[in-house]
Design a protein around this motif. Sequence first.
Motif, PDB file in Angstrom:
ATOM      1  N   ALA A   1      52.556 -13.676  39.669  1.00  0.00           N
ATOM      2  CA  ALA A   1      51.082 -13.593  39.603  1.00  0.00           C
ATOM      3  C   ALA A   1      50.386 -14.162  38.315  1.00  0.00           C
ATOM      4  N   ILE A   2      51.267 -14.537  37.387  1.00  0.00           N
ATOM      5  CA  ILE A   2      50.792 -15.062  36.207  1.00  0.00           C
ATOM      6  C   ILE A   2      50.106 -16.357  36.658  1.00  0.00           C
TER       7      ILE A   2
ATOM      8  N   SER B   1      46.594 -14.944  37.430  1.00  0.00           N
ATOM      9  CA  SER B   1      45.903 -14.091  36.429  1.00  0.00           C
ATOM     10  C   SER B   1      45.437 -14.940  35.283  1.00  0.00           C
TER      11      SER B   1
ATOM     12  N   VAL C   1      45.467 -10.146  42.290  1.00  0.00           N
ATOM     13  CA  VAL C   1      46.599  -9.796  41.545  1.00  0.00           C
ATOM     14  C   VAL C   1      47.321  -8.541  41.864  1.00  0.00           C
TER      15      VAL C   1
ATOM     16  N   VAL D   1      55.692  -9.681  39.374  1.00  0.00           N
ATOM     17  CA  VAL D   1      54.896  -9.583  38.116  1.00  0.00           C
ATOM     18  C   VAL D   1      54.633 -11.128  37.447  1.00  0.00           C
ATOM     19  N   PHE D   2      55.729 -11.951  37.371  1.00  0.00           N
ATOM     20  CA  PHE D   2      56.013 -13.273  36.880  1.00  0.00           C
ATOM     21  C   PHE D   2      55.045 -14.218  37.824  1.00  0.00           C
TER      22      PHE D   2
ATOM     23  N   ALA E   1      50.558  -4.682  37.983  1.00  0.00           N
ATOM     24  CA  ALA E   1      49.934  -5.774  37.781  1.00  0.00           C
ATOM     25  C   ALA E   1      49.317  -5.947  36.354  1.00  0.00           C
TER      26      ALA E   1
ATOM     27  N   THR F   1      51.540  -7.974  34.339  1.00  0.00           N
ATOM     28  CA  THR F   1      50.985  -9.578  34.472  1.00  0.00           C
ATOM     29  C   THR F   1      50.190  -9.500  33.571  1.00  0.00           C
ATOM     30  N   TYR F   2      48.957  -9.147  33.186  1.00  0.00           N
ATOM     31  CA  TYR F   2      47.908  -9.424  32.451  1.00  0.00           C
ATOM     32  C   TYR F   2      48.432  -9.095  31.128  1.00  0.00           C
TER      33      TYR F   2
ATOM     34  N   CYS G   1      50.294 -12.581  30.385  1.00  0.00           N
ATOM     35  CA  CYS G   1      49.202 -13.684  30.101  1.00  0.00           C
ATOM     36  C   CYS G   1      48.389 -13.295  28.973  1.00  0.00           C
TER      37      CYS G   1
ATOM     38  N   THR H   1      50.964  -7.876  43.351  1.00  0.00           N
ATOM     39  CA  THR H   1      51.908  -7.304  42.250  1.00  0.00           C
ATOM     40  C   THR H   1      52.299  -5.995  42.737  1.00  0.00           C
TER      41      THR H   1
END
Length: 469
Positions: free
Chosen positions: A211-212, A215, A46, A208-209, A54, A57-58, A61, A50
Motif C-alpha cells: 500500500a506504500i 499512500s 489504503v 502494509v508494504f 494502515a 503504511t503511513y 511513507c 491494508t
Amino acid sequence: MPSTNRKADAIDTTPGLRPGLSQRQLNMIAIGGVIGAGLFVGSGVVIRATGPAAFLTYALCGGLIVLVMRMLAEMAAANPSTGAFADYATSALGGWAGFSVGWLYWYFWVIVVGFEAVAGAKVLTYWIHAPLWVLSLVLMVMMTATNLVSVSSFGEFEFWFAGIKVATIVVFLVLGMAFAVGLVPGHGADFSNLTSHGGFFPQGVGAVFAAIVVSIFSMTGTEVVTIAAAETPDPQRAVQRAMSTVVIRIATFFVGSVFLLAVILPWNSIEPGTSPYVDAFHHMGISGADQVMNAVVLTAVLSCLNSGLYTSSRMLFVLAARREAPAYLVKLSARGVPHLAIMVSSGVGFLCVIVAWLSPEMVFIFLLNSSGAIILFVYLLIALSQIVLRRRTPPEALRVRMWLFPGLSILAVTGIVAVLVRMAFDDTARSQLWLSLLSWAVVIAFYFGAKYARRNSHGDSRIGPAQPT
C-alpha cells in the motif's frame, strides 16, 4: 549549496522575484500544505487494502518523506533558490539532471492542476448542478487570478486553506481520541476494531508494504515550502523553521489520524472512493459531517490547485532563467510575479480540463499515468544531489544537517528505489511507472537534442542564466 563544481555558477536563478511571503504564511503552508484530498479520501483506499495496520503504511511513507525533506532542507538552507532542487541537481549531477528535475516537476504539477480542477468540480456538484467542465474552468480562473495578483495573495489564500485543513484534522484527533478512550457519554473505551475483523493484518503483512505505492503520493507537496521560502525576507531562517516540524506534522496528521480511523471504524466497512472521515464523524454521532467534510475536501482541492499553479509557474520561471525554456517567461508583472509563466502553466491546466471533458477514459487517464511516478524520480534526484553536495560543502555553511549522514541518505535512496521496483510488480501502478519513465526519457532526449543544436549553431553548449526583463 556551495560547491566546487563549475556547474554551480548558474545556481542563482531567482532574479527579480519579490519577498512577498511572510513567515506566518510560510509556516501555515508548511503545516497544512501536505494535507489534501489524498488523505481525506485516499486514506480509505489504503485502509481497505491494508486493514487496521494502515497507519504503519503511513508511518513508513512518512519516514521516507521526512528523510527526503531533511536532505532538501539541508541544501535549501545553505542556498535558498526558487529553482531549489533543479539547481541542486544541476550542481551535483549535471545539466541533464537539473533539466530533468525542472521539467518533470513542472509537468507533474500542471497535470495535478488539471486533475484537481476536475476533482473540485465534482465536489461542487454536491451543491451546484452544472456541467463539470464549466465548474472546473471557474475554479481554474479563480486560482489563476489569485496567483496573478501577487505572491502575498497566494500566500494569504494558502494560509486560510491550510488553516481550515489543520483545524479539521485537529478536531477529528481530539474527538476521535475522546471517543476511543471512552470520554464520550454512552461509549466506553474500545480498541477492538484493531483486531476483531480478521486480525491486525487481515490482508497479510505484505499488504502494509504494497500500500506504500498508493499512500506515498498523498504526502507529496511537502517540498513546496522550500520553493516558496525563496520569496520570503529571510529564506534561510524560513526554511529552517518550516522544515523543523515536518516529523511532528506527518506523525500527527497522517499516522495519528489514520490510526484513529482504524480504531473507530471496522476496516472492512470503509468504501474506497469515499471519505472515511465522514463515516467516522457519523459513527461518533456528529450530524452534518457529510456537508462539513465535503466543504473541507473542496478546500483541500483548492489548496492543491492554488499551490500547483504557484509551484509550476515558479519552476517554469527558473527554467526560463536557465535558458531551458523560452526566455520571455522570466518577465515579471508590475506586482513582481512571473505572470507569463503563471499563464502558461494555467493554460496547460485548462487544456487538461478540456481533455478530461472530451476524452476522460483515454487521453486524460494517459496524462495522469504519465505523471504518476514522476515525483518519485524527483525525490530520487534530490536525494542523490544531497549526497554529492554534502561532501563539497564547508561545515560552516550547513545550517541544517541531514541526520546520520551518509547512512540515512543512502537509506532514503534505497527506499525510493524499492517503491519504484514495487510499482513495476503492481498491476494497478505498473502503467504509471512505465509511462512516467517514458516522460523522463522524452525530457532527457529534449535536453541532449537542444544541447546538440546549440553546439552546432553556437559552438558552445553551456547553459547560463538569462537576464530578466
